[in-house]
Structures are given as C-alpha cells and as structure tokens.
Design an enzyme around this catalytic site. Structure first.
Site, PDB file in Angstrom:
ATOM      1  CG  HIS A  79      -1.640   6.797  -0.769  1.00  0.00           C
ATOM      2  ND1 HIS A  79      -2.688   6.523  -1.607  1.00  0.00           N
ATOM      3  CD2 HIS A  79      -1.968   6.240   0.413  1.00  0.00           C
ATOM      4  CE1 HIS A  79      -3.623   5.843  -0.943  1.00  0.00           C
ATOM      5  NE2 HIS A  79      -3.202   5.647   0.280  1.00  0.00           N
ATOM      6  CG  HIS A 133      -2.011   1.051   1.115  1.00  0.00           C
ATOM      7  ND1 HIS A 133      -2.948   1.057   0.113  1.00  0.00           N
ATOM      8  CD2 HIS A 133      -2.300   2.141   1.875  1.00  0.00           C
ATOM      9  CE1 HIS A 133      -3.766   2.082   0.267  1.00  0.00           C
ATOM     10  NE2 HIS A 133      -3.387   2.764   1.327  1.00  0.00           N
ATOM     11  CG  ASP A 135      -1.238   4.479   4.069  1.00  0.00           C
ATOM     12  OD1 ASP A 135      -1.453   5.160   3.055  1.00  0.00           O
ATOM     13  OD2 ASP A 135      -2.073   4.368   4.983  1.00  0.00           O
ATOM     14  CG  HIS A 154      -6.016   1.460   6.631  1.00  0.00           C
ATOM     15  ND1 HIS A 154      -4.688   1.617   6.947  1.00  0.00           N
ATOM     16  CD2 HIS A 154      -6.279   2.364   5.638  1.00  0.00           C
ATOM     17  CE1 HIS A 154      -4.174   2.579   6.197  1.00  0.00           C
ATOM     18  NE2 HIS A 154      -5.114   3.036   5.396  1.00  0.00           N
TER      19      HIS A 154
HETATM   20 ZN   LIG Z   1      -4.048   4.655   1.868  1.00  0.00          ZN
END
Ligand SMILES: [Zn+2]
Length: 459
Positions: A70, A68, A336, A285
């Site tokens: 970004h 994950h 993340d 999550h």
């Molecule tokens: Zn995220």
C-alpha cells in the site's frame, strides 16, 4: 527511460556477473544477454568477461517482487511505532492519512516509494489499491485517476506494477453484521460489486497491453471478508477469473470471531464457498488459520503472501507458513505498510517467525526463502516467468556486494540471510539499468524529496 546501460549490440543488453544465483545453484562468471523486449535470451556460466560489457560485481540475484504494497502507508513510517495500541488504533492513523491525498500528491509520493523499492532490489510490485475516489466518495472525472497516479509513479521509478484494484464495499464486520462505509473510508467504495467491476473493465481499457514483458498489469482484490459482504463475493469471483486476485485474510483474530458469529464459518471457508480460492488467488497474511483453513488454501493451490515486517510491527501474530507450503500454497512476500522496504528483511522474517513459533531452525532452506521473495512473488503478481535468471525470464538482475560489512565472509548460498537492501549496488529491470552504484538513475537519492513530500502530506 531507455534501456541504457546494457552494452550489447542490436538493441539488446548484455551483463557479466562475477557470480550469479541460477536455478541450478550459484555459478561464477555468468554472461547473460537480453532481447530488446527485456527477456533473457542467453545465460552462460564460466565465460571470461568480454571487453565493454556491463560488469556486475559481487553476487547477482534474480529480481525481487513485492507481492503486497500500500504505497501511501509509507507516510506512516516512523510515526506510529510508539505508544502501544493495536492494529485497530494503527488503522485510525492510516484512515486520517487516507483523507489527505489526491491524484497529484499520490503520484509524487508513490514514485519515491517505488524508487526506494527499486533501490532495495524490487523490480515489480503488487499494489493493493483501494484509495479510489475523492474524499467523501465523489468520483474523479476519470474514476481511475488515483490508479493512474500509481501506474505513472511506477513508470517513473522503473518498476513493473500489477495494480490490484480493490473491491471495498463495507466499513467492517462485527457480531451484529456489516457496517456501512463511513468517514475516510467513503473514498474506498464503489457501492456494489457490479459498479466495481465496471470500473475495473474501464481500467483494463486504459492500460495498454505490454507485449512479452508488460510494464503494467491489472489485477483485482477483495479487501477482506470485513469489507466485502458474503453475498457479493460470488460476483467478484465470477468477474475476475484469469486475473491475479488478492485478499487480506485472517490478519487479526477479531476478523475470524466476527465471521464465525455472522456466517458460522471462518473467513477462509467463506471465500472457498464463494469460489474465490483457486490458483491465481493470493491470501495476504493468512495469520490466524485453523488446520482446515490450511488444507483448503493448500488444496486449491491458493497462494499465501506473508509480510513479516508489518505483521511484527502491527502485532498481528505469526502465520503457519511451513504448514501452508507443505499443504500446497505457494508462499510469497510483501512489505505491506513499508515500515521497512528490504526484501532480505522479509525473507529472513519468514524464517525467523517459523523459528520463534516452533523452536526449530532451518524451517525453510535459503533457496526456498529466496524463491518466495522472487519466483513465487512474481507469480503472485501474474508473471509466471519472473524471478529466475534463466532464458525466457525477464532480465531482472540485483547485484549485491559480497565485501560489505554485512556480507563479508558469507557463503554465497547463505548470503540472502545476512544481506540487506543497502548492499544492493546495481538493479536491472527488464534489461534496463535502474540503479547503479546504489543510486537511482532517474530519481537519484529519493530521500530529500520524500522528506519534502511527507512534510506537505502532514502539514
Ligand atoms: Zn495490506
């Protein structure tokens, strides 16, 4: 970049590992060979080091996958950790940042973010990509220009990428219903699920099929039940069968409360009713779940991706990881927002969260933690073979110092619980050496360039 560094003949690569973490346990003196396509063709323990072969000292682990990411959130590192606030105030800072990037600047930033990942031992990344359009929502000439920037960045850094193109249609959900996209979030939206699916199909056509070990895969994502209305979810489910599909799920209690108020169901139940829970789906999550949610996720073989460093930083809470695994959910790990890029920190965070939540140690064995960060995470990216040092798997090798200040004296089987990204000295991705002596072979030390890039982003 060619497969330089492997010294095997006939276009393949060979590496000799002082010690290696194999599926059956840690073994000494392991000679591995890979075909020119980057797939392992031989793994032989107990072999003296042949002359001229690339030697990997210390302990060699399978390559990590970051399930994950970004990439642009990296620009927030060190800039949001003071002054309190909540997930929602952090999100305001993220929105301000989202307005500042274009395809060129995102390419320059992301290649350095991915270089940091490779230096830390990640050989593949799932990029959860929703920064699709120009500020205000206008389309670029190529409506996938921002996605293409990420694909180019991954190629520059030498990391395999699964580009999870995100469906993002609404600006939020509260007890009164969905809010329209507004402000910085206008860039994220395609209007409706059909237009999003059209753009996804175009992206498919733009990304070349990559043989046995593709450098890039196209996956899909639902941002969350906050950002995709319930009546659009079945179209998303129908249009994405056979692809990796990720979705942010119940990261914050407010999402559950709004979903229950509007739909009378939890976000997990809503996704299930739309046909989105299935093997190949990863719930990211999965923090605030009911027992019924856990059974739905596990029973459908839906994976769960934990991001312990981010979940701690954003005060999300601690999800029921052991219960999910026991119910049948494969667990994967991601960094993340990249406040930390260190696969060892994430796998330790998974276990530490369990210990803090339950008051018990040893909730996951070291091998289970490593599998979450490697094999299970590669599977979440759509690669069924990655994350193992075994014939037929990608030749992804992460060599870790066993004589560093963090690792000296550790039993090899427990080393993942004490090592850190700075202990990684060599990284091989698909048979090609990307990191040697702790330096990225193409991008060197990305730090100074990252500093320049981030100064520009915030200027
Ligand atoms: Zn995220």
């Amino acid at each position: 970049v060619s497969a330089a560094g492997g010294t095997g003949g006939a276009g393949g690569a060979r590496f000799w590992c002082e010690r290696a973490w194999l599926p059956g346990g840690v073994a000494d003196a392991v000679l591995v060979g890979a075909a020119p396509d980057g797939v392992l063709t031989s793994v032989r323990p107990g072999v003296p080091a042949p002359v001229g072969v690339h030697r990997l000292t210390g302990l060699t682990l399978p390559g990590f996958a970051n399930a994950h990411s970004h990439a642009f959130h990296r620009a927030l590192r060190g800039r949001t950790h003071d002054g309190g606030g909540t997930f929602w105030t952090w999100r305001e800072a993220m929105y301000r940042l989202a307005g500042r990037l274009d395809p060129d600047s995102y390419h320059r930033l992301a290649r350095l973010v991915y270089a940091e990942m490779v230096l830390a031992g990640y050989v593949a990344v799932a990029e959860f990509h929703y920064l699709h359009h120009a500020p205000g929502g206008a389309r670029y000439a190529d409506p996938n220009a921002m996605g293409q920037a990420l694909l180019a960045a991954a190629a520059d850094a030498g990391i395999r990428i699964t580009l999870l193109d995100v469906c993002y249609l609404r600006g939020g959900l509260d007890a009164c219903g969905y809010r329209p996209l507004a402000g910085p979030a206008l860039r994220f939206g395609d209007g409706d699920a059909e237009r999003w699916l059209d753009r996804l199909a175009r992206l498919d056509a733009e990304v070349p099929a990559g043989g046995r070990l593709p450098a890039a895969r196209v996956g899909a994502a639902v941002h969350s039940v906050r950002a995709v209305p319930a009546d659009a979810l079945p179209a998303v489910a129908g249009g994405t069968t056979g692809r990796p599909l990720h979705v942010h799920l119940s990261e914050q209690p407010a999402e559950n409360e709004a979903c229950l108020a509007v739909h009378g169901r939890t976000p997990t139940a809503l996704l299930h009713d739309a046909g989105l829970l299935r093997p190949g789906t990863t719930a990211v999550h999965a923090t605030h779940l009911t027992g019924a949610d856990v059974r739905l996720l596990g029973g459908t073989g839906t994976g769960a991706c934990f991001c312990p460093s981010t979940e701690a930083d954003l005060a999300d809470g601690i999800g029921p990881a052991r219960e999910l695994a026991d119910a049948g959910s494969p667990l994967s790990l991601g960094s993340d927002q990249h406040a930390v890029v260190d696969p060892f920190a994430e796998l330790r965070g998974l276990e530490y969260g369990e210990r803090l939540r339950t008051g018990r140690r040893g909730r996951f064995a070291p091998g289970e933690l490593l599998a979450a960060a490697t094999e299970r995470s590669h599977r979440a990216l759509g690669d069924p073979d990655g994350g193992r040092i075994a014939v037929g798997a990608p030749c992804d090798l992460v060599a870790v110092r066993t004589d560093g200040v963090r690792t000296a004296g550790a039993r090899p089987g427990q080393l993942p619980l004490v090592a850190g990204a700075p202990d990684v000295h060599t990284v091989v991705v698909g048979g090609a050496v990307r990191v040697q002596q702790g330096r990225h072979r193409v991008l060197g030390d990305p730090g100074p360039r990252l500093a320049r890039e981030l100064r520009q982003v915030w200027s």
